[in-house]
Write a protein that holds these residues in place. Structure first.
Motif, PDB file in Angstrom:
ATOM      1  N   GLN A 138      -4.011  -0.786  51.075  1.00  0.00           N
ATOM      2  CA  GLN A 138      -5.144   0.073  50.779  1.00  0.00           C
ATOM      3  C   GLN A 138      -5.411   0.004  49.275  1.00  0.00           C
ATOM      4  O   GLN A 138      -4.496   0.158  48.459  1.00  0.00           O
ATOM      5  CB  GLN A 138      -4.875   1.513  51.195  1.00  0.00           C
ATOM      6  CG  GLN A 138      -6.082   2.397  50.986  1.00  0.00           C
ATOM      7  CD  GLN A 138      -5.908   3.759  51.641  1.00  0.00           C
ATOM      8  OE1 GLN A 138      -4.849   4.091  52.159  1.00  0.00           O
ATOM      9  NE2 GLN A 138      -6.965   4.540  51.629  1.00  0.00           N
ATOM     10  N   CYS A 139      -6.667  -0.227  48.947  1.00  0.00           N
ATOM     11  CA  CYS A 139      -7.087  -0.311  47.550  1.00  0.00           C
ATOM     12  C   CYS A 139      -7.033   1.085  46.924  1.00  0.00           C
ATOM     13  O   CYS A 139      -7.538   2.054  47.494  1.00  0.00           O
ATOM     14  CB  CYS A 139      -8.502  -0.879  47.457  1.00  0.00           C
ATOM     15  SG  CYS A 139      -9.137  -0.935  45.770  1.00  0.00           S
ATOM     16  N   SER A 140      -6.427   1.183  45.730  1.00  0.00           N
ATOM     17  CA  SER A 140      -6.328   2.479  45.054  1.00  0.00           C
ATOM     18  C   SER A 140      -7.652   2.892  44.412  1.00  0.00           C
ATOM     19  O   SER A 140      -7.841   4.066  44.096  1.00  0.00           O
ATOM     20  CB  SER A 140      -5.225   2.443  43.990  1.00  0.00           C
ATOM     21  OG  SER A 140      -5.510   1.440  43.045  1.00  0.00           O
ATOM     22  N   SER A 141      -8.587   1.951  44.285  1.00  0.00           N
ATOM     23  CA  SER A 141      -9.876   2.269  43.676  1.00  0.00           C
ATOM     24  C   SER A 141     -10.928   2.680  44.708  1.00  0.00           C
ATOM     25  O   SER A 141     -11.469   3.770  44.645  1.00  0.00           O
ATOM     26  CB  SER A 141     -10.377   1.072  42.874  1.00  0.00           C
ATOM     27  OG  SER A 141     -11.636   1.319  42.327  1.00  0.00           O
ATOM     28  N   CYS A 142     -11.212   1.782  45.683  1.00  0.00           N
ATOM     29  CA  CYS A 142     -12.289   2.068  46.644  1.00  0.00           C
ATOM     30  C   CYS A 142     -11.775   2.612  47.976  1.00  0.00           C
ATOM     31  O   CYS A 142     -12.557   3.052  48.811  1.00  0.00           O
ATOM     32  CB  CYS A 142     -13.152   0.827  46.877  1.00  0.00           C
ATOM     33  SG  CYS A 142     -12.346  -0.499  47.807  1.00  0.00           S
ATOM     34  N   GLY A 143     -10.451   2.540  48.219  1.00  0.00           N
ATOM     35  CA  GLY A 143      -9.878   3.072  49.450  1.00  0.00           C
ATOM     36  C   GLY A 143      -9.973   2.143  50.650  1.00  0.00           C
ATOM     37  O   GLY A 143      -9.526   2.496  51.737  1.00  0.00           O
TER      38      GLY A 143
ATOM     39  N   CYS B   3     -13.672  -4.715  46.214  1.00  0.00           N
ATOM     40  CA  CYS B   3     -14.118  -4.296  44.879  1.00  0.00           C
ATOM     41  C   CYS B   3     -13.442  -5.079  43.748  1.00  0.00           C
ATOM     42  O   CYS B   3     -13.719  -4.844  42.583  1.00  0.00           O
ATOM     43  CB  CYS B   3     -13.893  -2.797  44.685  1.00  0.00           C
ATOM     44  SG  CYS B   3     -12.155  -2.319  44.493  1.00  0.00           S
ATOM     45  N   ALA B   4     -12.523  -5.983  44.088  1.00  0.00           N
ATOM     46  CA  ALA B   4     -11.813  -6.851  43.128  1.00  0.00           C
ATOM     47  C   ALA B   4     -10.846  -6.091  42.217  1.00  0.00           C
ATOM     48  O   ALA B   4     -10.367  -6.643  41.233  1.00  0.00           O
ATOM     49  CB  ALA B   4     -12.798  -7.677  42.304  1.00  0.00           C
TER      50      ALA B   4
END
Length: 156
Positions: A30-35, A6-7
């Protein structure tokens, strides 16, 4: 670290461990936005090295270019990605610890040739065909015969 999905610029490290050859750190994030979860690798860079190419062109040493050329030579051969990575790491370490700010591309090519000779004879010949600019089938035959002779001498 930017998420490849998700950038988003914010991610959390969930797990860190050294790779098998201890030349880099493998991090699960782990991305904090999309997981989404993804893996990154962190390597030590000892110094900035400039590669002097033919015609005196200069460019920064690029590990990914080295890895790509070795992987291409080993394509469809029974050579694991781990062995390729160890060869690339070894060459990078030699280049960075040589103490020189500049290294000739021919020197790097010779290091690759030495490594591939020990790794896989077909990959060695493939790389040599591009590196030494084979132009005829006879060039392949002559080089392959020297590889076969060297292998026979090592066995005796």
């Amino acid at each position: 670290m930017r998420c490849p999905f998700c950038a988003n610029d914010d991610s959390q490290v969930k797990d860190s461990r050294p790779t098998e050859d201890s030349t880099s750190i493998r991090r699960r994030r782990q991305c904090s936005s999309c997981g989404a979860r993804f893996t990154t690798f962190e390597r030590v860079q000892l110094r900035e090295v400039t590669v002097v190419k033919s015609g005196d062109r200069r460019e920064a040493f690029d590990r990914s270019k080295l890895e790509q050329s070795i992987s291409l030579a080993c394509r469809k051969r029974d050579v694991s990605a781990d062995r390729i990575d160890r060869l690339v790491s070894g060459i990078q370490r030699q280049v960075e610890t040589a103490g020189e700010a500049e290294v000739a591309s021919q020197r790097i090519g010779e290091m690759v040739m030495d490594g591939l000779r020990q790794l896989d004879s077909v990959a060695y010949i493939r790389f040599a065909s591009v590196y030494r600019d084979f132009s005829e089938a006879r060039d392949f035959e002559e080089f392959a015969s020297t590889v076969q002779e060297a292998a026979a001498n090592e066995r005796s």
